[in-house]
Design an enzyme around this catalytic site. Structure first.
Site, PDB file in Angstrom:
ATOM      1  N   ASP A 204       0.858  -1.185   0.000  1.00 30.23           N
ATOM      2  CA  ASP A 204       0.000   0.000   0.000  1.00 30.23           C
ATOM      3  C   ASP A 204       0.896   1.237   0.000  1.00 30.23           C
ATOM      4  O   ASP A 204       2.121   1.121  -0.086  1.00 30.23           O
ATOM      5  CB  ASP A 204      -0.924  -0.005   1.234  1.00 30.23           C
ATOM      6  N   ASP A 206       1.433   4.777   2.323  1.00 29.50           N
ATOM      7  CA  ASP A 206       1.055   5.395   3.596  1.00 29.50           C
ATOM      8  C   ASP A 206       1.459   6.868   3.622  1.00 29.50           C
ATOM      9  O   ASP A 206       2.585   7.205   3.246  1.00 29.50           O
ATOM     10  CB  ASP A 206       1.763   4.669   4.756  1.00 29.50           C
ATOM     11  N   ASP A 335      -3.251   4.450   2.833  1.00 25.46           N
ATOM     12  CA  ASP A 335      -3.582   4.822   4.211  1.00 25.46           C
ATOM     13  C   ASP A 335      -3.229   6.283   4.438  1.00 25.46           C
ATOM     14  O   ASP A 335      -2.106   6.705   4.162  1.00 25.46           O
ATOM     15  CB  ASP A 335      -2.775   3.968   5.217  1.00 25.46           C
TER      16      ASP A 335
END
Ligand code: GTP
Ligand code: MN
Ligand code: MN
Length: 411
Positions: A204, A206, A335
């Site tokens: 992902d 962040d 995120d």
């Protein structure tokens, strides 16, 4: 380190946070096996066993050369009986029979496939397996109701399980920055997580967001999310508000490792053009279906598949690889975390990872320094007060101050 011995005996400090971490791993065969067993333990919801294997793998990863004999490992920390057995098996036979057997086991495969769905953890996967569900197709055909996160996770399964590149992370960074500056000029966006540690790919992307004036960051996340949604950048998002001030416990001692910042777990729609610049996402998808910026809603329910889904599979439109190649976008897990500037250094340290480094740093601070470290603050238990810091360096300087008589510096 022993330099020119007959058999080089390695030496490594006990806590992962005391070691220089390197991307240069000389023992991948060993660490791959131990990491797989760690992953399996985590998938089985056995956290303690998972941590033990992770620690063992991290020690081997820190070694300057490949391990060739068990005697080299004498005196190394974190190598338990089980890990040593695995290592010996590999040194003797080339592979770990336990790791190989695990890799081949139906249960491991099913747990991995099911937890690969964003929003599905070990407990949910275990429950589904008990109901005879081992594959995505079986899940789709089942009566199980999925929550919103799991629906999005299933819909974007292939994309979300494909590694994100640094170029893609940077493209997402430009979009996030644009969103943040549009709703709060002067705010700052910092790339955290694995990419900040220098990794070239990640699962992902962040980001940590703050503003130099304390308090100005309040209520920022919903505005950022609205902006991103209005521009069609979000396929899924769930925002959790800041619960730090409401918490009854001391700020440095959250109930779990979870912090209390305002955060957003999301799935971004990254168009191919965005990878090379900051072009706007397309208003229309290839098949002419309107992108979500026109609906003002989350993309979760928007179908880009030309064949309308039958009601029973609306939750589970997975594009075939062929469709994906022709798409002009991909889904990326992102995120976002918002921190007030007074806690920024702690948040930055906490969200840069790795997970094992954070765990070890907190354990080391507690046991060796009598300090409680969280993503919000550092508390000195001896002095009975919080220690301020405006950078990670200042946090490490606080931690390096010798206050406990029994502090040992392992060689
Ligand atoms: P990849 O994403 O696979 O590249 O690895 P990563 O190291 O970036 O992992 P991840 O994105 O899961 O987490 C990044 C950092 O944020 C890690 O240090 C985690 O400890 C931390 N982190 C993740 N989730 C939370 C959370 O809910 N609370 C807190 N405090 N930290 C978290
Ligand atoms: Mn990450
Ligand atoms: Mn993350």
């Amino acid at each position: 380190l022993v330099d020119e011995a007959e058999v080089e005996v390695f030496s490594v400090p006990s806590y992962a946070c005391q070691r220089r971490t390197t991307l240069d791993n000389h023992n991948t065969v060993l660490t791959d096996a131990l990491s797989l067993l760690a992953e399996n333990a985590e998938l089985e919801d056995e956290e303690g066993r998972g941590v033990a294997f992770r620690r063992a793998a991290a020690v081997l990863k820190a070694l300057p050369k490949p391990v060739t004999s068990m005697t080299q490992l004498k005196g190394l920390p974190c190598l338990g009986e089980h890990s040593l057995r695995v290592i010996k098996d590999i040194l003797d036979n080339g592979t770990s029979s336990e790791a190989e057997a695990t890799k081949q086991s139906e249960r491991y495969k099913a747990l991995k496939v099911l937890t690969g769905i964003f929003g599905v953890g070990a407990k949910t996967a275990a429950r589904w397996i008990r109901d005879g569900i081992h594959t995505l197709q079986q899940l789709r055909d089942s009566e199980h109701t999925l929550n919103r996160a799991q629906q999005a996770g299933l819909e974007h399964y292939e994309d979300v399980n494909q590694q994100v590149t640094k170029a893609e992370a940077d493209a997402i960074g430009e979009i996030v920055e644009k969103a943040v500056l549009s709703v709060l000029p002067g705010a700052q966006v910092t790339l955290t997580g694995g990419f900040r540690r220098g990794k070239l790919t990640g699962h992902d992307v962040d980001f940590l967001i703050t503003h130099p004036v304390e308090g100005r960051e309040e209520g920022l996340m919903p505005k950022v999310v609205s902006w991103l949604e209005s521009q069609g950048f979000l396929l899924y998002q769930k925002t959790t508000r800041n619960s730090y001030l409401e918490s009854k416990e001391g700020p440095a001692r959250p109930a779990s490792n979870m912090d209390r910042f305002e955060r957003c777990f999301s799935i971004f729609k990254l168009t191919k053009d965005d990878k090379h610049g900051t072009k706007q996402p397309e208003k229309l998808s290839e098949n002419g279906i309107k992108a979500p910026e026109d609906t003002g809603r989350s993309l979760t329910h928007v179908q880009t598949d030309p064949n309308p889904p039958t009601p029973s599979c609306t939750m589970a439109q997975i594009h075939s690889s062929k469709d994906r190649e022709h798409r002009s976008w991909r889904a990326v897990r992102v995120d976002l975390v918002v921190s007030p500037i007074s806690q920024f250094a702690f948040a930055l340290l906490g969200w840069t990872g790795s997970k094992l480094f954070e765990r070890e740093l907190r354990r080391w601070a507690g046991y060796e320094k009598a300090m409680s470290l969280s993503s919000h603050a550092l508390y000195d238990n001896n002095q009975g007060r919080y220690l301020r810091a405006t950078s990670e360096e200042e946090i490490f300087a606080h931690l390096a101050t010798v206050k406990v008589a029994s502090v040992q510096k392992p060689l």
